[in-house]
Scaffold this motif. Structure first.
Motif, mmCIF file in Angstrom:
data_model
loop_
_atom_site.group_PDB
_atom_site.id
_atom_site.type_symbol
_atom_site.label_atom_id
_atom_site.label_comp_id
_atom_site.label_asym_id
_atom_site.label_seq_id
_atom_site.Cartn_x
_atom_site.Cartn_y
_atom_site.Cartn_z
ATOM 1 N N VAL A 94 42.366 78.947 24.267
ATOM 2 C CA VAL A 94 43.088 77.738 24.029
ATOM 3 C C VAL A 94 44.480 78.063 23.632
ATOM 4 O O VAL A 94 45.448 77.824 24.287
ATOM 5 N N GLU A 95 44.331 78.600 22.531
ATOM 6 C CA GLU A 95 45.666 79.014 21.705
ATOM 7 C C GLU A 95 46.446 79.895 22.460
ATOM 8 O O GLU A 95 47.835 80.067 22.500
ATOM 9 N N THR A 96 45.734 80.877 23.125
ATOM 10 C CA THR A 96 46.683 81.749 23.849
ATOM 11 C C THR A 96 47.250 81.370 24.932
ATOM 12 O O THR A 96 48.339 81.626 25.030
ATOM 13 N N ILE A 97 46.560 80.491 25.619
ATOM 14 C CA ILE A 97 47.228 79.727 26.896
ATOM 15 C C ILE A 97 48.419 79.118 26.308
ATOM 16 O O ILE A 97 49.534 78.993 26.902
ATOM 17 N N LEU A 98 48.267 78.071 25.398
ATOM 18 C CA LEU A 98 49.366 77.468 24.631
ATOM 19 C C LEU A 98 50.466 78.202 24.229
ATOM 20 O O LEU A 98 51.794 77.878 24.538
ATOM 21 N N ASP A 99 50.079 79.174 23.728
ATOM 22 C CA ASP A 99 51.269 80.093 23.233
ATOM 23 C C ASP A 99 52.186 80.747 24.202
ATOM 24 O O ASP A 99 53.381 80.917 24.293
ATOM 25 N N ARG A 100 51.585 81.127 25.376
ATOM 26 C CA ARG A 100 51.977 81.863 26.584
ATOM 27 C C ARG A 100 52.662 80.935 27.499
ATOM 28 O O ARG A 100 53.628 81.446 28.141
ATOM 29 N N VAL A 101 52.194 79.441 27.556
ATOM 30 C CA VAL A 101 52.827 78.883 28.688
ATOM 31 C C VAL A 101 53.832 77.756 28.531
ATOM 32 O O VAL A 101 54.638 77.385 28.873
ATOM 33 N N GLN A 102 53.295 77.034 27.100
ATOM 34 C CA GLN A 102 54.218 76.133 26.719
ATOM 35 C C GLN A 102 55.594 76.568 26.001
ATOM 36 O O GLN A 102 55.462 77.613 25.378
ATOM 37 N N ALA A 138 41.225 67.901 25.914
ATOM 38 C CA ALA A 138 41.278 67.590 24.412
ATOM 39 C C ALA A 138 41.810 68.741 23.736
ATOM 40 O O ALA A 138 42.711 68.716 22.748
ATOM 41 N N TRP A 139 41.013 70.034 24.097
ATOM 42 C CA TRP A 139 41.588 71.058 23.331
ATOM 43 C C TRP A 139 42.855 71.569 23.681
ATOM 44 O O TRP A 139 43.662 71.989 22.746
ATOM 45 N N LEU A 140 43.250 71.561 24.838
ATOM 46 C CA LEU A 140 44.578 71.838 25.298
ATOM 47 C C LEU A 140 45.808 70.874 24.878
ATOM 48 O O LEU A 140 46.941 71.378 24.598
ATOM 49 N N THR A 141 45.389 69.721 24.503
ATOM 50 C CA THR A 141 46.243 68.758 23.897
ATOM 51 C C THR A 141 46.238 68.732 22.405
ATOM 52 O O THR A 141 46.775 67.847 21.554
ATOM 53 N N ARG A 142 45.524 69.550 21.795
ATOM 54 C CA ARG A 142 44.951 69.550 20.474
ATOM 55 C C ARG A 142 44.504 68.402 20.045
ATOM 56 O O ARG A 142 44.888 68.098 18.789
ATOM 57 N N ARG A 143 43.836 67.663 20.387
ATOM 58 C CA ARG A 143 43.289 66.437 19.920
ATOM 59 C C ARG A 143 41.838 66.635 19.651
ATOM 60 O O ARG A 143 41.246 66.064 18.858
ATOM 61 N N SER A 144 41.276 68.058 19.706
ATOM 62 C CA SER A 144 39.993 68.418 19.238
ATOM 63 C C SER A 144 40.256 69.915 19.408
ATOM 64 O O SER A 144 40.986 70.573 20.108
ATOM 65 N N LYS A 145 39.155 70.405 18.747
ATOM 66 C CA LYS A 145 38.879 71.951 18.827
ATOM 67 C C LYS A 145 37.459 72.349 19.541
ATOM 68 O O LYS A 145 36.667 71.667 19.136
ATOM 69 N N LEU A 191 49.228 74.026 32.935
ATOM 70 C CA LEU A 191 48.812 74.913 31.699
ATOM 71 C C LEU A 191 48.153 76.164 32.411
ATOM 72 O O LEU A 191 48.635 77.461 32.226
ATOM 73 N N PHE A 192 47.173 75.808 33.387
ATOM 74 C CA PHE A 192 46.260 76.949 33.825
ATOM 75 C C PHE A 192 47.059 77.745 34.728
ATOM 76 O O PHE A 192 46.879 78.922 34.802
ATOM 77 N N VAL A 193 47.653 77.504 36.010
ATOM 78 C CA VAL A 193 48.127 77.941 36.922
ATOM 79 C C VAL A 193 49.262 78.952 36.562
ATOM 80 O O VAL A 193 49.426 79.939 37.019
ATOM 81 N N PRO A 194 50.305 78.616 35.587
ATOM 82 C CA PRO A 194 51.241 79.162 35.220
ATOM 83 C C PRO A 194 50.426 80.453 34.453
ATOM 84 O O PRO A 194 51.110 81.781 34.518
ATOM 85 N N PHE A 195 49.582 80.174 33.710
ATOM 86 C CA PHE A 195 48.824 81.419 32.956
ATOM 87 C C PHE A 195 48.285 82.246 33.789
ATOM 88 O O PHE A 195 48.402 83.453 33.577
ATOM 89 N N MET A 196 47.555 81.759 34.720
ATOM 90 C CA MET A 196 47.057 82.791 35.719
ATOM 91 C C MET A 196 48.244 83.786 36.404
ATOM 92 O O MET A 196 47.855 84.651 36.497
ATOM 93 N N GLU A 197 49.222 82.911 36.693
ATOM 94 C CA GLU A 197 50.250 83.578 37.564
ATOM 95 C C GLU A 197 50.987 84.589 36.545
ATOM 96 O O GLU A 197 51.464 85.758 37.050
#
Length: 84
Positions: free
Chosen positions: A74-82, A57-64, A24-30
């Motif tokens: 976190v939501e921005t990362i998930l929206d942009r990468v997933q 936990a946050w990125l798997t939506r197990r907690s916030k 998630l992080f590396v593609p988001f950075m790139e």
């Protein structure tokens, strides 16, 4: 303002050693970091300082995150990468 050296350093810090975070992080950075507003870039840097267990936990939506800014990033990362 983030210099090319800052971006290289942050890309390196995005490699967490936990595959679930790296994918998630590396593609988001790139792909997305350069397009963020400065305040969102700052929030991403704050997010990188968090513990891997919390990030997972946050990125798997197990907690916030209790921090609204961090949770929004976190939501921005998930929206942009997933994939949709």
């Amino acid at each position: 303002m983030y210099t090319p050296e800052d971006i290289r350093r942050l890309t390196w810090q995005s490699r967490r050693g936990m595959l679930e975070l790296d994918v998630l992080f590396v593609p988001f950075m790139e792909q997305a970091f350069a397009d963020l507003r400065e305040e969102d870039k700052d929030t991403f840097v704050e997010l990188l300082a968090c513990e891997d267990q919390d990030l997972f936990a946050w990125l798997t939506r197990r907690s916030k995150s209790e921090d609204v800014k961090l949770q929004a990033m976190v939501e921005t990362i998930l929206d942009r990468v997933q994939p949709a």
